[in-house]
Scaffold this active site. Sequence first.
Site, PDB file in Angstrom:
ATOM      1  CD  GLN A 149      40.787  33.684  44.269  1.00 34.79           C
ATOM      2  OE1 GLN A 149      40.367  34.521  45.049  1.00 34.79           O
ATOM      3  NE2 GLN A 149      41.766  33.950  43.436  1.00 34.79           N
ATOM      4  CB  SER A 152      46.841  29.405  41.269  1.00 36.81           C
ATOM      5  OG  SER A 152      46.797  30.811  41.286  1.00 36.81           O
ATOM      6  CB  SER A 184      44.824  31.403  51.004  1.00 36.04           C
ATOM      7  OG  SER A 184      46.001  31.892  50.413  1.00 36.04           O
ATOM      8  CD  GLU A 267      43.320  37.488  44.280  1.00 37.92           C
ATOM      9  OE1 GLU A 267      43.916  36.586  44.879  1.00 37.92           O
ATOM     10  OE2 GLU A 267      43.162  37.516  43.046  1.00 37.92           O
TER      11      GLU A 267
END
Length: 429
Positions: A149, A152, A184, A267
């Site tokens: 993902q 951020s 991650s 999420e």
Amino acid sequence: MSTSLEVLPDDMSAFTAEVRAFLDGASSRRTDQDDVAWGVGDDRITYFGDESPDESARHVAAARAWQRTRYDAGFGWITGPEEFGGRGLSAVHDLVYDSIEAEYDVPDTGVLSLIGLGMIGPTILAHGTGAAKAALLPAMYAGDVIACQLFSEPSAGSDLANVSTRAVRYGEDWVINGQKVWTSVAQHAQVGLALCRTNPDQPKHKGITALLVDMDSPGVDVRPLRQMSGGAEFNEVFLTDVRVPDSRRLGEVDGGWRVALTTLMNERASVGSEGAGPAARAISLPFLTALLREHGHLEDSASRRRLAELMADQLATSYLNRQALDHLIAGGQPGPEASVSKLMYSQNITRATHFAAEVVGPKLLADTGEWGTFSWNELLLSTPALRILGGTEDIMKNILGERVLGLPKEPSTDATTSYRELRTSGSGA
């Protein structure tokens, strides 16, 4: 979301028998499910790992192999559409399978399931083109493709809509430049879901487009970030002139915020559901009771009261998870309950870990070799991250206040001021 099979409908006998036949043939029963034999076995208590690259590669390979075994047996994507390799069954069937599999000694598939199958897969299914679904969904749920993902950024964490990574369209391709962080499993991933700024003259929530990036594309640079708990499970990802075909776009151009919300709701449902593993087992009533007994605190009224409070919080969270599950079973989508559950989950682990640290005392700081003491150190160092990942506690409380309690939103010019103006004035940084 973990729950007992006793609360499920009783019309699952055929499916349950099928699951048990598969697991009995492919694995073996666990022997460490309920009883706490203090001083026996590995006492490591962790949430994030600190594996070497070789160890991590072996665990990823095992996860992929087990996911392929599941998939070939018809359990890789129980709720998915049959046209993309799923079984087309209900969320209850999925829950039954997870509950039964927890009784068996199988590889941990978190590297695949938490982000890729739990968040990115449902987002591709909801917003992807037919070609993207056909190319990625069967491969992801068969364990061949791991997804990450790319959300951020250094200046866009909790304020996710403040992303500055740019994507400019050239014909049928997009060219991406920017940086992502706290990503991650990026070191293992073949595809990443990236939020990119495509129209800086729109308000920041409206000028974003979601693109699926092949992680082996030229210009993608993944760099691990070392955590204070010792591991390096997060990464920063630099994107330099990375080309992505428009066929890998999810949703509308400049409509990526809607795509992001789908991912975020899934999420928070994934993070907030308390599953198995060393951390969940360590904060359970049997384990904490044994901890008190071993350190002479079991008859202490203050310690017993605090333990009761911890168990009450965990029970309340399990009921909230059950309510959210009932909503999904009824055909709904993950809602604000998942945000509250995520908030409670991180607080439950944090409170329980601090409680255990007080019971253990100075033995937490130096490894004396005594079982069940220094082992808490790694989990304690991980708890600050639990209050940030998947949305900070402040963000979760805002969602609770605005979407559950109906409180008014804070005054903001974000909806009417362009991203370019916000950046120029400094209020969007």
